[in-house]
Design an enzyme around this catalytic site. Structure first.
Site, PDB file in Angstrom:
ATOM      1  N   CYS A   1       0.837  -1.200   0.000  1.00 56.49           N
ATOM      2  CA  CYS A   1       0.000   0.000   0.000  1.00 56.49           C
ATOM      3  C   CYS A   1       0.874   1.253   0.000  1.00 56.49           C
ATOM      4  CB  CYS A   1      -0.929   0.018   1.209  1.00 56.49           C
ATOM      5  SG  CYS A   1      -1.999   1.476   1.225  1.00 56.49           S
TER       6      CYS A   1
ATOM      7  N   CYS B   1      -0.304   4.126   2.349  1.00 56.96           N
ATOM      8  CA  CYS B   1       0.005   3.869   3.761  1.00 56.96           C
ATOM      9  C   CYS B   1       1.496   4.027   4.026  1.00 56.96           C
ATOM     10  CB  CYS B   1      -0.480   2.487   4.173  1.00 56.96           C
ATOM     11  SG  CYS B   1      -2.286   2.327   4.089  1.00 56.96           S
TER      12      CYS B   1
END
Length: 174
Positions: free
Chosen positions: A131, A134
């Site tokens: 991700c 993130c």
């Protein structure tokens, strides 16, 4: 169950993984909480029962009960966040980026351990789960806390657990 036990299970064709795992975990030079919290959270993120079974007892022995719980919480909350934010990022309809997440993430604000340690663990889990949003978010928190890039990468560097997990899981089916 231990790092040595896990390394002994790695087949000869993956000798590089064995050496990397030993150097990343065995010779990290990190404080025990940072190292073993990262080991535990990435072992969970690897989704490999073999890796988790081998590394979890050693992680538990090297962590306080609070850090043990927080490392598991980092793996749990980032599993949720990584899917949500990776999906948001990958969708070609950018309007999804404006929608409220509506996800409970209280543990991020109050992890029960040093916030920087929790962010390292979250960074490592996000790297395994792929991700980018993130990773960027946790990187910003770490940078604001004064953590240098090299230090951040080194402290969250348990990518070997993912490679070992994939190898051992494949071997289980051979």
């Amino acid at each position: 169950m231990s790092l040595d036990s896990l390394k002994s299970r790695i087949p000869d064709y993956a000798k590089d993984l064995k050496l990397n795992l030993g150097s990343v975990i065995g010779n990290s030079g990190l404080p025990a909480q940072q190292l073993w919290g990262t080991v535990l959270s990435t072992a969970i993120a690897s989704r490999s029962a073999i890796v988790l079974r081998e590394l979890e007892p050693e992680a538990k022995a090297n962590l306080s009960p609070e850090a043990y719980t927080a490392a598991k919480a980092a793996a749990a909350v980032m599993a949720m966040n990584n899917v949500f934010y990776r999906t948001r990022h990958l969708l070609s309809d950018h309007e999804y980026g404006n929608l409220r997440a509506g996800l409970r993430m209280n543990v991020i604000g109050n992890p029960g351990v040093d916030k920087v340690d929790f962010e390292f663990w979250s960074f490592a889990v996000s790297a395994i789960n792929g991700c980018g949003m993130c990773l960027d978010s946790t990187k910003q928190v770490l940078r604001k806390a004064g953590v240098e890039r090299r230090s951040s990468r080194r402290r969250s560097d348990c990518r070997g657990t993912q490679a070992v997990a994939a190898t051992l899981d494949a071997e289980a089916f051979s």
